[in-house]
Design an enzyme around this catalytic site. Structure first.
Site, PDB file in Angstrom:
ATOM      1  N   ASN A 154       3.409   1.605   4.329  1.00  0.00           N
ATOM      2  CA  ASN A 154       3.786   0.542   5.112  1.00  0.00           C
ATOM      3  C   ASN A 154       3.371   0.436   6.202  1.00  0.00           C
ATOM      4  O   ASN A 154       3.041   2.314   6.841  1.00  0.00           O
ATOM      5  CB  ASN A 154       5.398   0.746   4.743  1.00  0.00           C
ATOM      6  CG  ASN A 154       6.357   0.504   5.442  1.00  0.00           C
ATOM      7  OD1 ASN A 154       5.566  -0.904   6.506  1.00  0.00           O
ATOM      8  ND2 ASN A 154       7.644   0.327   5.134  1.00  0.00           N
ATOM      9  N   SER A 157       6.580   1.706   8.394  1.00  0.00           N
ATOM     10  CA  SER A 157       7.504   2.669   8.533  1.00  0.00           C
ATOM     11  C   SER A 157       8.112   3.931   8.548  1.00  0.00           C
ATOM     12  O   SER A 157       7.689   4.205  10.185  1.00  0.00           O
ATOM     13  CB  SER A 157       6.494   3.726   7.386  1.00  0.00           C
ATOM     14  OG  SER A 157       7.050   4.693   6.554  1.00  0.00           O
TER      15      SER A 157
HETATM   16  N1  LIG Z   1      13.515  -9.346   2.903  1.00  0.00           N
HETATM   17  C1  LIG Z   1      12.451  -9.271   3.222  1.00  0.00           C
HETATM   18  N2  LIG Z   1      11.627 -10.389   3.366  1.00  0.00           N
HETATM   19  C2  LIG Z   1      10.346 -10.622   3.788  1.00  0.00           C
HETATM   20  N3  LIG Z   1       9.287  -9.760   4.083  1.00  0.00           N
HETATM   21  C3  LIG Z   1       9.651  -8.629   3.724  1.00  0.00           C
HETATM   22  C4  LIG Z   1      11.452  -8.288   3.696  1.00  0.00           C
HETATM   23  N4  LIG Z   1      11.867  -6.916   3.310  1.00  0.00           N
HETATM   24  C5  LIG Z   1      10.360  -6.738   3.681  1.00  0.00           C
HETATM   25  N5  LIG Z   1       9.630  -6.815   3.859  1.00  0.00           N
HETATM   26  C6  LIG Z   1       8.330  -6.594   3.895  1.00  0.00           C
HETATM   27  O1  LIG Z   1       7.898  -5.274   3.607  1.00  0.00           O
HETATM   28  C7  LIG Z   1       7.779  -4.685   4.989  1.00  0.00           C
HETATM   29  C8  LIG Z   1       8.329  -2.991   4.404  1.00  0.00           C
HETATM   30  O2  LIG Z   1       9.330  -3.342   5.068  1.00  0.00           O
HETATM   31  P1  LIG Z   1      10.766  -2.135   5.206  1.00  0.00           P
HETATM   32  O3  LIG Z   1       9.468  -1.727   6.476  1.00  0.00           O
HETATM   33  O4  LIG Z   1      11.732  -2.313   5.238  1.00  0.00           O
HETATM   34  O5  LIG Z   1       9.964  -1.717   4.453  1.00  0.00           O
HETATM   35  P2  LIG Z   1      11.392   0.640   4.592  1.00  0.00           P
HETATM   36  O6  LIG Z   1      12.083   0.303   3.177  1.00  0.00           O
HETATM   37  O7  LIG Z   1      12.358   0.524   5.373  1.00  0.00           O
HETATM   38  O8  LIG Z   1       9.910   1.536   4.669  1.00  0.00           O
HETATM   39  P3  LIG Z   1       9.927   2.540   5.054  1.00  0.00           P
HETATM   40  O9  LIG Z   1      10.492   3.755   4.313  1.00  0.00           O
HETATM   41  O10 LIG Z   1       8.862   2.860   5.433  1.00  0.00           O
HETATM   42  O11 LIG Z   1      10.447   2.724   6.363  1.00  0.00           O
HETATM   43  C9  LIG Z   1       8.371  -5.646   5.974  1.00  0.00           C
HETATM   44  O12 LIG Z   1       7.407  -5.105   7.304  1.00  0.00           O
HETATM   45  C10 LIG Z   1       7.849  -6.735   5.648  1.00  0.00           C
HETATM   46  O13 LIG Z   1       6.546  -7.156   5.801  1.00  0.00           O
HETATM   47 MG   LIG Z   2      11.972   1.486   7.591  1.00  0.00          MG
END
Ligand SMILES: Nc1ncnc2c1ncn2[C@@H]1O[C@H](COP(=O)(O)OP(=O)(O)OP(=O)(O)O)[C@@H](O)[C@H]1O
Ligand SMILES: [Mg+2]
Length: 1024
Positions: A154, A157
């Protein structure tokens, strides 16, 4: 229906068969159909779309705002709204737990929730609430800069767990908040795997700060120069712009009220860590030396400590034992360890300090908290790492997986508790649900004395003496009989477990093998006391503030601080306690593939996540006996149209009775239970068929509603029209009434109740009628006519009846001659048939005899007028004759013999009459036959009878032809004699003894004597 949007099934609880295959099929179907959210009851499963989906705009916000969860297709907005609604309406704290693996979309989900809450709150637009919302949203930018990093999974992340409380006032508007951070992955400060980066903050500083700022920090914008940020070899990332992110961070700092000095210190610390990574040691006998002493100046300058103290802290440590204090020099390994531990600790402390600082900006202010005390409610949002299973799992994975065990435990407890409570509330018998309770695994990790963390802590007490290998042995010994723990020692057959190095825990989500190497060090998380004292001695107050324990006495500080494991365990227990006190909502995030592809659905990978998130288990628990439940009123409102007994309204009982009648009629009674306030439906099939029946009825209902509505509109319009007509009618009546009142005021004397017009001489002729309103114009015309007739009657009733005929002639004569001729004999009695009178005609007997003869022959009834005349003809011959006008025509008689000469004209053949304005006896009766009668009357008494003759002819002509005869009054007029036009002129002449005709070329002269007579005077006057 419950989240039904046409793609697969919107709620897993409604799956006909609950197993892995059906679950996966539905999830994949929905993902490929673009539906990224699916419910499990009130849990929202979210699959990362890896593309921009257009479902978060204001229109969608409005669609979900204040609605029930089952009313719209599944959406995270519905969860946020539910949490907000329960909090607002019931005054209960709620929380939304978001979990899932790295890159599954947790942080995005938490941001979407925050934005939704911001969008639906503060309808009054209060400034302070807008500020709080802005600060809450902005705090993300800072936390992501210092707590997020690019990893191989990610680009953004989150490398820490985050729990955020948002405080709401009684109106449901956000008034403050608080953030807790958990377990920052600080090892990243000193080491990154290939392809990964350190925390964003380092790169933002190097790429975003100006050259002059960098040179103050003795930095160059070259990542390769700094060991702590170049190991992953992935400094630039396509999806990240460090330069603009740096700007956003700086602006967020300002929004959150960080002072310039504080911001400066933060970047100095980040720079100091970058320089610290480049510190290298060289062995020097028993101790170490610094490779490049120059770097020390830079670091000590940035941290505001002395060069000497920094050097000492890096190369040796002070030990207090048996009341004595002594310095011990490091060997190279110890120095390297110390430096890295220092770097990690400084960053970790910086991060925690920033979180505290952010909290100060978003916490309820003192005066606010006293204002809101007892009144604020809270929504908590937890964005925390999901279960992790790597090839090699270490202490961090152990902590993370323990955290997920705790959350799962909480989930089970709460969901089961909720179910049980609901059944009790509803008076439905509780039946046991077959599910896996992971309490046993939580105990394995956290139990005092026997748990893994306790064993770890015990080992850490014995510094130096216990190795990681011995730790496995100790665990083997104490946990041998535990079903969820194993190692090679305990299970020799499991060849994939390494001897004395690996141990395995059977988590609820699957088995995970942990490698023990580094466990002790990581748990001890030791930072030599010297560093703490060093930073406390900093002349920079902000740095000093971050390290308060540096103030402690050296003998005190040697007491062991709590280990990382215990700290984490305590924070988890506190977190779970906190969450348990709230009404929970869950968002379970799933990553569809490793390639950030919006179309790929990697079944194996997704199944893995579905398993460790315990989703199928989740469905089973939620389904515990009943697939669906709903309040009677809502249920009846949704399905009442499918039964004749409940549509359009159920009138023979309450909602529950209505639902019963409906379900009995449809034959579903065996599949349902009736609680106190809700109906419980066992199988999804029943619900689907209810839903199908409903869908079939909807078009008809829509048409019915349209019909009713159209009818209502028409009726409304009709009523308006009727009202307008009534108003018009009443107004007209009012106008009429007013008119008649005005009329009455003129014509009627109310005092003596007497029509005062009768007493007026003119009978009201001179009275002015008021102007009638439009509606009365015609009526008033008739009224006027009636008045005229009445007036006429009033006048003529005084005249004897035998005089009426002559009055009629006089009226006609008056019409024709008034204002044109000065005299026409009104005051005289009009005898008409003068020749029948003796004094006019001595031969009246003969005359009457002749008349009777003509009467019989010509069938006329009456002689209207008779007179001796002088006439002229086309040959200009003048002769004496008698003229007779009867009701049928005009006759000429011989003047002497009085016998008939001939009938000249019938009444219809008369076309007009001409006479002069004077009393000269001349009259011309024009006809259509081309031969007009041009005569002079010759009465014996010489009185003017022209007026009488005109009146008689005009009257009779009107009676016969229905129109007025043309009467020309002039001194000269035209006539026709023998079909030729002649002009007749009157002249005075000595020649004439009495009136006589004379030829004047083609014209006719009527000569009058010049003697002084009435005729003459009048004629003369008229001639002038
Ligand atoms: N609802 C959504 N619509 C569009 N893109 C999304 C959406 N959810 C996630 N993404 C895409 O996925 C990527 C990773 O999401 P996010 O950073 O929320 O993951 P995370 O679960 O918080 O991961 P980590 O545990 O590594 O922090 C985002 O940067 C975005 O590009
Ligand atoms: Mg996150």
């Amino acid at each position: 229906m419950v989240g039904h949007d046409g793609v697969g099934i919107g709620d897993f609880v409604l799956l006909e068969v609950i197993d892995k295959d059906h679950f996966m099929q539905n999830l994949e179907k929905r993902f490929s159909g673009g539906c990224i959210y699916t419910y499990i009851g009130e849990v929202c499963v979210s699959v990362n779309p890896y593309r921009t989906v257009n479902i978060y705009d204001q229109e969608q916000v409005n669609k979900y705002k204040g609605r029930e969860i089952f009313e719209n297709p599944p959406h995270i907005f519905a969860i946020a709204d539910s949490a907000h609604k329960v909090m607002k309406q019931q005054g209960r704290d709620t929380c939304i737990v978001i979990s899932g693996e790295s890159g599954s979309g947790k942080t995005e989900a938490s941001k979407i929730i925050m934005k939704y809450i911001a969008a639906v709150t503060n309808a009054g637009g209060q400034q302070e609430i807008e500020r709080v919302k802005n600060v809450l949203l902005q705090s993300n930018a800072i936390l992501e800069t210092f707590g997020n990093a690019k990893t191989n999974r990610n680009d953004n992340s989150s490398r820490f767990g985050k729990y955020m409380d948002i405080n709401f006032d009684f109106k449901g508007d956000p008034v403050g908040g608080n953030i807790s951070n958990y377990l920052l992955e600080k090892s990243r400060v000193i080491y990154q795997q290939p392809g990964e980066r350190n925390f964003h903050s380092f790169y933002q500083l190097l790429f975003g700060a100006s050259d002059s700022d960098l040179s103050k920090l003795r930095l160059k914008n070259k990542v390769d120069n700094y060991f702590y940020v170049n190991q992953g070899n992935a400094a630039s990332v396509r999806s990240i712009s460090d330069r603009s992110d740096y700007k956003a961070t700086q602006s967020a700092f300002r929004t959150l009220a960080f002072s310039d000095h504080e911001i400066d210190t933060i970047w100095r610390i980040v720079a100091a860590i970058l320089h610290l990574g480049n510190v290298k040691f060289r062995p020097d006998n028993e101790s170490v030396k610094l490779d490049d002493p120059g770097v020390l100046d830079t670091i000590s300058g940035l941290l505001s400590v002395t060069n000497q103290e920094l050097r000492r802290a890096l190369c040796e440590r002070v030990i207090a034992a048996k009341g004595e204090v002594m310095a011990k020099t490091h060997n190279e390994a110890q120095a390297n360890y110390g430096r890295d531990a220092f770097a990690k600790a400084v960053y970790d402390r910086l991060f925690s300090w920033i979180v505290q600082k952010v909290n100060r900006a978003i916490n309820l202010k003192d005066e606010e908290s006293s204002r809101y005390r007892q009144k604020t409610t809270v929504i908590g949002v937890l964005d925390i790492y999901g279960f992790e299973i790597f090839d090699v799992n270490s202490f961090e994975q152990f902590c993370i997986n323990y955290c997920n065990e705790k959350l799962q435990q909480l989930f089970i407890e709460l969901v089961l508790k909720q179910e049980q409570e609901e059944y009790q509330r509803e008076g439905i018998q509780w039946q046991n649900i077959d599910y896996f309770n992971n309490q046993i695994i939580c105990d394995l990790v956290e139990q005092s004395h026997k748990g893994i963390i306790a064993i770890l802590d015990e080992a850490c007490l014995n510094v130096g003496k216990v190795t990681d290998e011995m730790l496995v042995e100790a665990m083997d010994q104490k946990l041998a009989s535990h079903n969820h723990y194993s190692s090679r020692q305990l299970k020799p057959m499991e060849k994939d477990l390494k001897h004395k190095e690996d141990f395995r825990i059977s988590h609820y989500a699957g088995k995970v093998t942990y490698n023990i190497n580094g466990f002790l060090d990581k748990n001890r998380d030791a930072l030599f006391q010297d560093f703490k004292r060093l930073l406390y001695s900093s002349s920079n107050p902000t740095v000093k503030e971050m390290w308060p324990e540096g103030a402690m006495d050296i003998f005190q500080t040697t007491k062991r601080p709590l280990t990382a494991g215990t700290l984490f365990k305590n924070s988890m227990i506190a977190l779970v306690k906190n969450l348990a006190s709230k009404e929970p909502y869950y968002v379970r995030c799933i990553k569809p593939n490793e390639n950030k592809s919006p179309v790929q659905f990697d079944k194996e990978q997704v199944l893995h996540q579905v398993n460790y998130l315990g989703l199928i288990e989740n469905v089973r628990v939620r389904r515990a006996g009943f697939a669906y439940r709903q309040r009677y009123d809502l249920f009846l409102r949704r399905y009442k149209m499918i039964s004749q007994y409940t549509w359009p309204n159920f009138r023979s009982g309450n909602d529950k009775d209505g639902v019963k009648v409906l379900m009995d009629e449809q034959g579903y009674s065996d599949d349902v239970k009736y609680g106190k306030t809700k109906i419980f439906i066992r199988s999804p099939r029943t619900l689907f068929s209810l839903e199908q029946k409903r869908s079939r009825m909807i078009p008809g209902i829509v048409i019915l509603l349209q019909k009713q509505w159209r009818g209502a509109i028409c009726r409304r319009r009709y009523k308006k029209m009727k009202a307008a007509l009534t108003i018009m009618r009443v107004y007209r009546l009012y106008k009429m009434r007013s008119y008649f009142q005005a009329l009455q005021a003129i014509f009627f004397n109310p005092e003596d109740n007497y029509w005062n017009v009768s007493s007026r001489r003119d009978f009201g002729k001179s009275l002015r009628w008021p102007n009638p309103p439009l509606v009365l114009r015609k009526g008033v015309k008739n009224l006027k006519a009636i008045h005229e007739r009445w007036r006429a009657w009033m006048i003529i009733k005084r005249i004897p009846q035998e005089d009426w005929p002559q009055v009629r002639y006089k009226v006609k004569a008056c019409d024709a001659l008034s204002n044109k001729r000065s005299y026409y004999g009104l005051s005289r009695r009009w005898e008409g048939n003068y020749l029948a009178l003796n004094n006019e005609n001595s031969d009246s007997v003969q005359y009457n005899h002749t008349i009777n003869n003509i009467k019989n022959k010509d069938k006329f009834k009456k002689v209207l007028f008779s007179s001796f005349i002088k006439k002229t003809n086309r040959f200009n011959k003048s002769a004496d004759r008698a003229l007779l006008v009867t009701d049928t025509g005009v006759y000429k008689l011989d003047a002497k013999k009085l016998n008939l000469m001939k009938r000249v004209l019938s009444i219809q053949e008369i076309t007009g009459v001409s006479c002069s304005p004077g009393t000269d006896q001349l009259i011309a009766i024009h006809s259509s036959l081309g031969n007009d009668l041009v005569v002079a009357l010759e009465p014996r008494d010489n009185q003017d009878r022209v007026g009488e003759l005109v009146g008689v002819i005009c009257h009779r002509y009107f009676e016969v032809c229905g129109r007025d005869l043309n009467v020309n009054v002039n001194m000269h007029f035209q006539c026709k004699l023998g079909n030729k036009s002649r002009s007749v002129k009157i002249e005075l002449s000595n020649e004439a003894q009495s009136g006589m005709f004379k030829k004047d070329g083609q014209n006719v002269l009527y000569l009058l004597p010049l003697q002084n007579s009435n005729n003459l005077i009048n004629t003369k006057q008229a001639m002038q």
